[in-house]
Design an enzyme around this catalytic site. Structure first.
Site, PDB file in Angstrom:
ATOM      1  N   GLU A  92      31.042 -46.637 -20.969  1.00 33.32           N
ATOM      2  CA  GLU A  92      30.122 -46.554 -19.460  1.00 33.32           C
ATOM      3  C   GLU A  92      31.103 -46.040 -18.467  1.00 33.32           C
ATOM      4  O   GLU A  92      32.035 -46.601 -18.149  1.00 33.32           O
ATOM      5  CB  GLU A  92      29.428 -48.018 -19.267  1.00 33.32           C
ATOM      6  CG  GLU A  92      28.829 -47.794 -17.898  1.00 33.32           C
ATOM      7  CD  GLU A  92      27.947 -49.304 -17.886  1.00 33.32           C
ATOM      8  OE1 GLU A  92      27.590 -49.712 -18.831  1.00 33.32           O
ATOM      9  OE2 GLU A  92      27.471 -49.457 -16.751  1.00 33.32           O
ATOM     10  N   LYS A 276      25.069 -58.954 -17.595  1.00 30.56           N
ATOM     11  CA  LYS A 276      25.319 -57.847 -18.211  1.00 30.56           C
ATOM     12  C   LYS A 276      26.664 -57.276 -17.574  1.00 30.56           C
ATOM     13  O   LYS A 276      27.690 -56.665 -18.019  1.00 30.56           O
ATOM     14  CB  LYS A 276      24.271 -56.920 -18.484  1.00 30.56           C
ATOM     15  CG  LYS A 276      24.478 -55.717 -19.394  1.00 30.56           C
ATOM     16  CD  LYS A 276      25.002 -54.351 -18.616  1.00 30.56           C
ATOM     17  CE  LYS A 276      25.178 -53.240 -19.609  1.00 30.56           C
ATOM     18  NZ  LYS A 276      25.905 -52.146 -18.890  1.00 30.56           N
ATOM     19  N   ASP A 292      36.068 -60.229 -31.676  1.00 29.31           N
ATOM     20  CA  ASP A 292      34.559 -60.226 -32.149  1.00 29.31           C
ATOM     21  C   ASP A 292      33.445 -60.291 -31.079  1.00 29.31           C
ATOM     22  O   ASP A 292      33.396 -61.402 -30.384  1.00 29.31           O
ATOM     23  CB  ASP A 292      34.192 -61.398 -33.102  1.00 29.31           C
ATOM     24  CG  ASP A 292      32.896 -61.548 -33.656  1.00 29.31           C
ATOM     25  OD1 ASP A 292      31.994 -60.916 -33.006  1.00 29.31           O
ATOM     26  OD2 ASP A 292      32.665 -62.368 -34.610  1.00 29.31           O
TER      27      ASP A 292
HETATM   28  C1  MEV Z   1      25.121 -51.877 -15.193  1.00 28.01           C
HETATM   29  O1  MEV Z   1      26.042 -51.484 -16.414  1.00 28.01           O
HETATM   30  C2  MEV Z   1      25.691 -53.186 -14.733  1.00 28.01           C
HETATM   31  C3  MEV Z   1      24.871 -53.577 -13.429  1.00 28.01           C
HETATM   32  O2  MEV Z   1      23.474 -53.387 -13.668  1.00 28.01           O
HETATM   33  C4  MEV Z   1      25.153 -55.007 -13.091  1.00 28.01           C
HETATM   34  C5  MEV Z   1      24.401 -55.644 -12.138  1.00 28.01           C
HETATM   35  O3  MEV Z   1      23.177 -55.337 -11.949  1.00 28.01           O
HETATM   36  O4  MEV Z   1      24.881 -56.947 -11.440  1.00 28.01           O
HETATM   37  C6  MEV Z   1      25.296 -52.783 -12.508  1.00 28.01           C
END
Ligand code: MEV
Length: 438
Positions: A92, A276, A292
């Site tokens: 990413e 995430k 892992d």
């Molecule tokens: C994108 O990979 C991660 C975000 O969506 C995290 C967030 O919204 O805090 C930018």
């Protein structure tokens, strides 16, 4: 207790590495290799894609090849007063740049501070066919010493390293679809291992003893990925004015970050995305060190649900001195020995770049990077939004797809991003203009 060692084997390095982004990948690798004193084999392992086919063939079944990811270096990290260069394997855009940017702001204010629990993993032994689960629990707890001794009888190496089964817990489930059930937990200090093999073997070893004590039948004997006794924590404290940008003052940004976190605290839909973003910082380290990542993800999300409702893994507050304070505490079952961490040459080189001396130190570094990544995402979301930064990097990719090479890439990408028109056909037009000298 911290996993960071005072008497670390590697001399101190600077994580600043100014100008790294302006170099070619080979030049960057040379610079990093020089900074951390990489040996020839470690240096070459990145250049060659990291994993020879013969090794890959020994790792899993029906191997047909290997699969590569970019490895970038996050710079500027200071953790407990020590500088770290952070290798990250990730597809990413923005992740490496965002972590480095936040680490740069943090390092001017003491950087990140971390600590961790002992590396205790749980193994579960499921017991069925018991009429008296509560009395059976009491019988198992009475035989604690015998069960711990049986668990420790096989792994002399772990004991010699100061690890081993420390204690047990017994959880009763009065009603399940298959009747009353016990879960006997072995709590095992696995030292520098991730620990799955160690604790699975122990669970299998004690199973006959558990059957004899309970009078039940043992079925599953397996670790729990809910590593709630193997926690790593990081904090960062930043004065508001240090957060300011051309367009936003520091207080606006700090309060925006706190409000963004509040959204994740109350709303699971937001918490999933917020967390995430934290894992954007952690998973690339887990991957590049051959650990892992499924285990880390499983542990993170069950920990985020431990109150019964899925919520934010991190906290952002304003302290009494008006500074922004971020905190992240979560399970971090990472190993330095065993599995791909030892066999994958690029994983070994990544560990050399990190310079960590223990699995706890690696866990603390990972959580610090997760916190930096979270801060970067919330800062962008609370102000200009994330698309501006993403688009600038996306524009580079589009320029490359359109055929730009060398310094054409920055010129085409810059023009694409400035016009908010990031498309391949537009990039091709710009490239023709540049090449035609128009
Ligand atoms: C994108 O990979 C991660 C975000 O969506 C995290 C967030 O919204 O805090 C930018």
């Amino acid at each position: 207790m911290t996993g960071l060692r005072e008497d670390t084997a590697r001399p101190a390095i600077s994580s600043r590495l100014e100008g790294l982004r302006n170099l070619s990948p080979a030049e960057r690798l040379d610079k990093v290799a020089q900074a951390v004193d990489l040996g020839d084999a470690e240096h070459q392992s990145f250049g060659r894609g990291g994993l020879p086919l013969a090794l890959a063939n020994g790792m899993i079944e029906n191997v047909i090849g290997t699969f590569e990811l970019p490895v970038g270096i996050a710079t500027n990290f200071t953790i407990n007063g020590r500088d770290y260069l952070i290798p990250m394997a990730v597809e990413e855009p923005s992740v490496v740049a965002a972590a480095s940017y936040m680490a740069r702001i943090a390092r001017a204010h003491g950087g990140f501070h971390t600590s961790s629990s002992q590396p205790i993993m749980r193994a579960q032994v499921q017991v069925l066919d018991i009429r008296d689960p509560h009395a059976a629990r009491a019988r198992v707890l009475k035989e604690r010493d015998a069960i711990v001794a049986a668990a420790n009888a096989k792994d002399k190496m772990l004991i010699s390293l100061g690890g081993g089964c420390r204690d047990i817990e017994v959880h009763v489930f009065d009603q399940t679809p298959v009747g009353p059930m016990l879960a006997v937990h072995l709590l095992v200090d696995v030292r520098d291992a991730m620990g799955a093999n160690t604790v699975n073997t122990m669970a299998e070893t004690v199973a006959p003893l558990v059957e004899a004590i309970t009078g039940g039948v043992v079925r599953l004997r397996i670790l729990s990925n809910y590593a709630d006794l193997r926690l790593a924590r990081a904090t960062v404290t930043i004065p508001m004015e240090a957060l300011k940008t051309e367009d936003y003052d520091g207080e606006r940004i700090a309060r925006g970050i706190v409000a963004a976190c509040a959204f994740a605290i109350v709303d699971p839909y937001r918490a999933a995305t917020h967390n995430k973003g934290i894992m954007n910082g952690i998973d690339p380290i887990v991957v590049v060190t051959g650990n892992d990542w499924r285990a880390i993800e499983a542990g993170a999300h069950v920990w985020a649900s431990r109150s019964g409702r899925y919520t934010s893994l991190s906290s952002w507050e304003i302290d009494r001195d008006g500074r922004l304070v971020g905190t992240l505490e979560m399970p971090m079952a990472l190993g330095l020995v065993g599995g791909a961490t030892k066999t994958h040459p690029a994983a070994r080189a990544a560990l050399k770049i990190l310079g960590v001396q223990s699995a706890q130190e690696l866990a603390e570094v990972a959580v610090a990077v997760g916190l930096a990544q979270n801060m970067a995402a919330l800062r962008a979301l609370a102000t200009e939004g994330i698309q501006k930064g993403h688009m600038a990097l996306h524009a580079r990719n589009i320029a490359i797809v359109a055929g730009a090479v060398g310094d054409e890439i920055e010129r085409v990408a810059g023009a694409l991003a400035a016009s908010h028109d990031v498309r391949v056909d537009r990039a091709k037009e710009l490239l023709e203009e540049i090449r035609g000298g128009t």
